[in-house]
Design a protein around this motif. Structure first.
Motif, PDB file in Angstrom:
ATOM      1  N   SER A 112       0.808  -1.218   0.000  1.00 21.69           N
ATOM      2  CA  SER A 112       0.000   0.000   0.000  1.00 21.69           C
ATOM      3  C   SER A 112       0.844   1.271   0.000  1.00 21.69           C
ATOM      4  N   GLY A 113       2.085   1.194   0.482  1.00 23.63           N
ATOM      5  CA  GLY A 113       2.945   2.372   0.504  1.00 23.63           C
ATOM      6  C   GLY A 113       3.668   2.627  -0.807  1.00 23.63           C
ATOM      7  N   GLU A 114       3.592   1.684  -1.728  1.00 25.62           N
ATOM      8  CA  GLU A 114       4.269   1.855  -3.008  1.00 25.62           C
ATOM      9  C   GLU A 114       3.555   2.888  -3.855  1.00 25.62           C
ATOM     10  N   ARG A 115       4.330   3.609  -4.591  1.00 29.29           N
ATOM     11  CA  ARG A 115       3.751   4.589  -5.500  1.00 29.29           C
ATOM     12  C   ARG A 115       4.082   4.153  -6.922  1.00 29.29           C
ATOM     13  N   GLY A 116       3.199   4.490  -7.815  1.00 23.96           N
ATOM     14  CA  GLY A 116       3.424   4.126  -9.196  1.00 23.96           C
ATOM     15  C   GLY A 116       2.456   4.872 -10.083  1.00 23.96           C
ATOM     16  N   CYS A 117       2.492   4.550 -11.319  1.00 22.45           N
ATOM     17  CA  CYS A 117       1.606   5.194 -12.283  1.00 22.45           C
ATOM     18  C   CYS A 117       0.347   4.369 -12.414  1.00 22.45           C
ATOM     19  N   TRP A 118      -0.687   4.774 -11.743  1.00 22.33           N
ATOM     20  CA  TRP A 118      -1.970   4.119 -11.892  1.00 22.33           C
ATOM     21  C   TRP A 118      -3.035   5.191 -11.922  1.00 22.33           C
ATOM     22  N   PRO A 119      -4.166   4.909 -12.491  1.00 21.18           N
ATOM     23  CA  PRO A 119      -5.221   5.928 -12.523  1.00 21.18           C
ATOM     24  C   PRO A 119      -5.856   6.100 -11.147  1.00 21.18           C
ATOM     25  N   SER A 120      -6.272   7.332 -10.884  1.00 22.00           N
ATOM     26  CA  SER A 120      -7.017   7.602  -9.658  1.00 22.00           C
ATOM     27  C   SER A 120      -8.440   7.066  -9.824  1.00 22.00           C
ATOM     28  N   VAL A 121      -9.185   7.022  -8.746  1.00 19.19           N
ATOM     29  CA  VAL A 121     -10.577   6.578  -8.822  1.00 19.19           C
ATOM     30  C   VAL A 121     -11.347   7.507  -9.760  1.00 19.19           C
ATOM     31  N   ALA A 122     -11.093   8.802  -9.669  1.00 24.06           N
ATOM     32  CA  ALA A 122     -11.779   9.754 -10.553  1.00 24.06           C
ATOM     33  C   ALA A 122     -11.449   9.475 -12.021  1.00 24.06           C
ATOM     34  N   GLU A 123     -10.205   9.146 -12.313  1.00 24.60           N
ATOM     35  CA  GLU A 123      -9.823   8.824 -13.687  1.00 24.60           C
ATOM     36  C   GLU A 123     -10.484   7.531 -14.153  1.00 24.60           C
ATOM     37  N   GLU A 124     -10.600   6.555 -13.266  1.00 25.38           N
ATOM     38  CA  GLU A 124     -11.270   5.309 -13.622  1.00 25.38           C
ATOM     39  C   GLU A 124     -12.750   5.552 -13.913  1.00 25.38           C
ATOM     40  N   VAL A 125     -13.395   6.374 -13.078  1.00 23.30           N
ATOM     41  CA  VAL A 125     -14.808   6.695 -13.278  1.00 23.30           C
ATOM     42  C   VAL A 125     -14.984   7.419 -14.608  1.00 23.30           C
ATOM     43  N   GLN A 126     -14.107   8.378 -14.902  1.00 30.83           N
ATOM     44  CA  GLN A 126     -14.202   9.107 -16.165  1.00 30.83           C
ATOM     45  C   GLN A 126     -14.033   8.167 -17.351  1.00 30.83           C
ATOM     46  N   ALA A 127     -13.107   7.235 -17.264  1.00 27.55           N
ATOM     47  CA  ALA A 127     -12.853   6.301 -18.364  1.00 27.55           C
ATOM     48  C   ALA A 127     -14.048   5.376 -18.616  1.00 27.55           C
ATOM     49  N   LEU A 128     -14.796   5.083 -17.575  1.00 23.77           N
ATOM     50  CA  LEU A 128     -15.952   4.198 -17.717  1.00 23.77           C
ATOM     51  C   LEU A 128     -17.219   4.920 -18.177  1.00 23.77           C
ATOM     52  N   HIS A 129     -17.243   6.234 -18.049  1.00 26.66           N
ATOM     53  CA  HIS A 129     -18.444   7.017 -18.349  1.00 26.66           C
ATOM     54  C   HIS A 129     -18.070   8.168 -19.282  1.00 26.66           C
ATOM     55  N   LEU A 130     -17.820   7.820 -20.524  1.00 30.90           N
ATOM     56  CA  LEU A 130     -17.311   8.802 -21.483  1.00 30.90           C
ATOM     57  C   LEU A 130     -18.321   9.872 -21.880  1.00 30.90           C
ATOM     58  N   ASP A 131     -19.606   9.612 -21.643  1.00 30.61           N
ATOM     59  CA  ASP A 131     -20.622  10.614 -21.970  1.00 30.61           C
ATOM     60  C   ASP A 131     -20.711  11.710 -20.920  1.00 30.61           C
ATOM     61  N   TRP A 132     -19.931  11.590 -19.873  1.00 36.76           N
ATOM     62  CA  TRP A 132     -19.981  12.524 -18.755  1.00 36.76           C
ATOM     63  C   TRP A 132     -18.610  13.154 -18.531  1.00 36.76           C
ATOM     64  N   VAL A 133     -18.621  14.398 -18.066  1.00 35.65           N
ATOM     65  CA  VAL A 133     -17.398  15.072 -17.630  1.00 35.65           C
ATOM     66  C   VAL A 133     -17.409  15.033 -16.108  1.00 35.65           C
ATOM     67  N   ILE A 134     -16.367  14.466 -15.528  1.00 36.12           N
ATOM     68  CA  ILE A 134     -16.263  14.333 -14.084  1.00 36.12           C
ATOM     69  C   ILE A 134     -15.390  15.467 -13.562  1.00 36.12           C
ATOM     70  N   GLU A 135     -15.896  16.181 -12.562  1.00 37.32           N
ATOM     71  CA  GLU A 135     -15.096  17.255 -11.977  1.00 37.32           C
ATOM     72  C   GLU A 135     -15.482  17.445 -10.522  1.00 37.32           C
ATOM     73  N   ARG A 136     -14.650  18.186  -9.828  1.00 30.04           N
ATOM     74  CA  ARG A 136     -14.872  18.481  -8.411  1.00 30.04           C
ATOM     75  C   ARG A 136     -15.327  19.916  -8.288  1.00 30.04           C
ATOM     76  N   GLU A 137     -16.405  20.110  -7.568  1.00 32.39           N
ATOM     77  CA  GLU A 137     -16.915  21.454  -7.320  1.00 32.39           C
ATOM     78  C   GLU A 137     -15.951  22.174  -6.372  1.00 32.39           C
ATOM     79  N   LEU A 138     -15.684  23.418  -6.674  1.00 29.77           N
ATOM     80  CA  LEU A 138     -14.844  24.227  -5.798  1.00 29.77           C
ATOM     81  C   LEU A 138     -15.708  25.296  -5.145  1.00 29.77           C
ATOM     82  N   THR A 139     -15.529  25.466  -3.848  1.00 27.41           N
ATOM     83  CA  THR A 139     -16.252  26.488  -3.106  1.00 27.41           C
ATOM     84  C   THR A 139     -15.238  27.391  -2.431  1.00 27.41           C
TER      85      THR A 139
END
Length: 74
Positions: free
Chosen positions: A9-36
């Motif tokens: 779990s402490g290893e780092r590497g090149c993998w997609p984040s959960v947000a990137e995985e969600v975006q890749a699975l739902h191409l009809d949608w733009v995934i973003e984080r609301e900023l306040t």
């Protein structure tokens, strides 16, 4: 690829984040984080063909579930 067990779990590497995985699975949608003014808000999914169609959830895992249900409904 993400480490599968606690020993790695402490290893780092090149993998997609959960947000990137969600975006890749739902191409009809733009995934973003609301900023306040206070910082980060909800996660949003905005449909590419209808910007008025917006899905919202407090975290990316919940947004993934909302998107699964939205894509499964006719």
């Amino acid at each position: 690829m993400r480490p599968r067990d606690a020993d790695h779990s402490g290893e780092r590497g090149c993998w997609p984040s959960v947000a990137e995985e969600v975006q890749a699975l739902h191409l009809d949608w733009v995934i973003e984080r609301e900023l306040t003014e206070a910082g980060h808000g909800d996660w949003l999914a905005i449909h590419r063909d209808d910007e008025n169609r917006v899905l919202r959830a407090p975290d990316i895992e919940a947004l993934r579930d909302v998107l699964r249900r939205a894509d499964a409904s006719p």
